[in-house]
Write a protein that holds these residues in place. Structure first.
Motif, PDB file in Angstrom:
ATOM      1  N   UNK A  23       0.825  -1.203   0.000  1.00 55.63           N
ATOM      2  CA  UNK A  23       0.000   0.000   0.000  1.00 55.63           C
ATOM      3  C   UNK A  23       0.859   1.253   0.000  1.00 55.63           C
ATOM      4  N   UNK A  24       0.368   2.274  -0.700  1.00 55.77           N
ATOM      5  CA  UNK A  24       1.060   3.551  -0.810  1.00 55.77           C
ATOM      6  C   UNK A  24       0.110   4.687  -0.454  1.00 55.77           C
ATOM      7  N   UNK A  25       0.632   5.691   0.226  1.00 60.12           N
ATOM      8  CA  UNK A  25      -0.117   6.916   0.468  1.00 60.12           C
ATOM      9  C   UNK A  25       0.138   7.840  -0.717  1.00 60.12           C
ATOM     10  N   UNK A  26      -0.730   7.765  -1.717  1.00 57.91           N
ATOM     11  CA  UNK A  26      -0.498   8.543  -2.935  1.00 57.91           C
ATOM     12  C   UNK A  26      -0.892  10.007  -2.787  1.00 57.91           C
ATOM     13  N   UNK A  66     -16.636  11.608   0.017  1.00 59.66           N
ATOM     14  CA  UNK A  66     -15.709  10.487   0.151  1.00 59.66           C
ATOM     15  C   UNK A  66     -14.485  10.929   0.953  1.00 59.66           C
ATOM     16  N   UNK A  67     -13.942  10.013   1.731  1.00 62.25           N
ATOM     17  CA  UNK A  67     -12.730  10.310   2.496  1.00 62.25           C
ATOM     18  C   UNK A  67     -11.475  10.171   1.635  1.00 62.25           C
ATOM     19  N   UNK A  68     -11.481   9.217   0.739  1.00 60.72           N
ATOM     20  CA  UNK A  68     -10.360   9.008  -0.165  1.00 60.72           C
ATOM     21  C   UNK A  68     -10.820   8.125  -1.327  1.00 60.72           C
ATOM     22  N   UNK A  69     -10.000   8.023  -2.347  1.00 63.48           N
ATOM     23  CA  UNK A  69     -10.204   7.076  -3.439  1.00 63.48           C
ATOM     24  C   UNK A  69      -9.084   6.052  -3.384  1.00 63.48           C
ATOM     25  N   UNK A  70      -9.326   4.881  -3.974  1.00 67.38           N
ATOM     26  CA  UNK A  70      -8.228   3.935  -4.104  1.00 67.38           C
ATOM     27  C   UNK A  70      -8.065   3.518  -5.553  1.00 67.38           C
ATOM     28  N   UNK A  95      -7.248   5.170   8.165  1.00 67.70           N
ATOM     29  CA  UNK A  95      -7.515   5.659   9.520  1.00 67.70           C
ATOM     30  C   UNK A  95      -6.213   5.962  10.247  1.00 67.70           C
ATOM     31  N   UNK A  96      -5.225   5.092  10.098  1.00 62.43           N
ATOM     32  CA  UNK A  96      -3.944   5.287  10.776  1.00 62.43           C
ATOM     33  C   UNK A  96      -3.211   6.516  10.246  1.00 62.43           C
ATOM     34  N   UNK A  97      -3.347   6.790   8.957  1.00 62.55           N
ATOM     35  CA  UNK A  97      -2.663   7.935   8.356  1.00 62.55           C
ATOM     36  C   UNK A  97      -3.412   9.248   8.564  1.00 62.55           C
ATOM     37  N   UNK A  98      -4.623   9.172   9.105  1.00 61.73           N
ATOM     38  CA  UNK A  98      -5.418  10.376   9.310  1.00 61.73           C
ATOM     39  C   UNK A  98      -6.177  10.832   8.076  1.00 61.73           C
ATOM     40  N   UNK A  99      -6.275   9.954   7.073  1.00 63.36           N
ATOM     41  CA  UNK A  99      -7.042  10.293   5.872  1.00 63.36           C
ATOM     42  C   UNK A  99      -8.535  10.113   6.081  1.00 63.36           C
TER      43      UNK A  99
END
Length: 284
Positions: A23-26, A66-70, A95-99
C-alpha cells in the motif's frame, strides 16, 4: 548516517486473511495513474520484489463526501474494480494515516465502499451490491466433464462451484480452466470452490484472476459464495467463511447490502529503493 539513496519511498505491507498487499499513500507520493500498473507488476512478484497479491494506492477523493479514493492492481499489473480483503486493509491504513475516521466512505472502480474500523484490528466493510446472480449454469470443456456452477458479481465477477470435499479439489487446474472459459470472456472470472459445512459455516478455496493461482483468501469471493449458497437455500444470511489460509471471515447479507468483517493486519512499513527496479516518480 548518510542515506543509502535519495530515491527511496515509504510503503506499507498489510494482510487480510492471508491476502497480502503493498500500500502507498499517494496523497504524498503523487504517482501518476498511468505508472501504477507497472509498479504493481514490478514489485508484487515474490523473491524479486516486495511480494504481494496486489497493490493499493490511497488517493485524494474525487467525489464530495468520500474520504479518499483507491486504485487497486493485481499482482500481474491488471486493474481490478474491487477487492474485499484489500478494502479492509485500505480502510485501516487510511484511519492510521489520518485520511479518514473510523467510519469512512471511499471510492473504488466498483462504486463507493463504506467501512468501519473496529478494535483489535477488525474492519467491517459494506461491499457494493451483488449483481448478475445466475444459478445452475453448465460449462462445457473439450477435454473434461461439464461443470455445474453459479455466478455473481460482488464488485468483481465470481464463479462458485459447490463441492462435497473442497480439500480434494485441484483448485489451480480446474480454476484456471473456468477462469479462462469463453463464457467469461474477455475479462475472465474468479473461481470459488465451496463446501457447506452447515447453515452457518462454509469452507472456501479461491482461484484469483490477476494472481492466476489459488490464494489464501478472497473477501469478495467469500461474499459471492454466501450470496450463492443463500440463494440456493443452503445457508443462513450470516455465515462464517473459513478460507484456505485458516482465517475466518464473517459475511452478513442484509437489506442494505453485503457486509464483510475480518482482521486487517499491519505487517511492516519500509523504504523502497526505486533505483533497484528502474522506477521513478516524474519530477523527482
Amino acid at each position: 548516517m548518510k542515506p543509502l539513496s535519495s530515491n527511496m519511498q515509504q510503503f506499507f505491507k498489510m494482510q487480510g486473511s492471508g491476502n497480502d498487499f503493498i500500500l502507498w499513500d499517494n496523497t504524498s507520493l503523487n504517482l501518476p495513474g498511468e505508472l501504477m500498473s507497472r509498479w504493481a507488476e514490478t514489485l508484487c512478484p515474490r523473491g524479486f520484489g516486495i511480494g504481494a497479491d496486489g497493490m493499493i494506492f490511497l488517493d485524494n477523493p474525487r467525489t464530495q463526501g468520500h474520504d479518499f479514493d483507491w486504485h487497486f492492481f493485481n499482482a500481474d499489473g491488471s486493474r481490478a474494480e474491487m477487492c474485499g480483503n484489500g478494502s479492509r486493509c485500505a480502510a485501516r491504513l487510511a484511519h492510521r494515516l489520518g485520511l479518514a475516521g473510523r467510519e469512512q466512505v471511499f471510492g473504488t472502480d466498483a462504486g463507493a465502499v463504506r467501512a468501519q474500523v473496529k478494535d483489535k484490528g477488525k474492519v467491517r466493510v459494506q461491499l457494493t451490491p451483488a449483481e448478475n446472480l445466475q444459478l445452475h449454469s453448465i460449462l462445457n470443456f473439450e477435454e473434461s466433464s461439464p461443470v455445474n456452477l453459479h455466478s455473481v458479481n460482488t464488485g468483481v465477477p465470481h464463479a462458485v462451484i459447490i463441492c462435497d470435499d473442497v480439500h480434494k479439489v485441484n483448485v489451480s487446474g480446474l480454476g484456471r480452466m473456468v477462469r479462462m472459459h469463453p463464457d467469461f470472456a474477455p475479462a475472465g472470472t474468479n473461481v470459488n470452490f465451496i463446501q457447506v459445512k452447515d447453515r452457518g459455516h462454509i469452507y472456501l478455496r479461491t482461484y484469483e484472476r490477476g494472481v492466476e493461482d489459488e490464494t489464501f483468501a478472497c473477501g469478495t469471493g467469500a461474499a459471492a459464495s454466501v450470496v450463492v449458497a443463500s440463494a440456493l437455500g443452503l445457508c443462513a444470511n450470516s455465515v462464517q467463511v473459513v478460507t484456505s489460509g485458516k482465517e475466518h471471515l464473517n459475511i452478513d447479507l442484509q437489506e442494505q447490502g453485503v457486509f464483510l468483517t475480518g482482521k486487517a493486519d499491519f505487517i511492516y512499513q519500509g523504504m523502497l529503493f526505486l533505483d533497484t527496479f528502474g522506477l521513478k516518480i516524474p519530477g523527482d
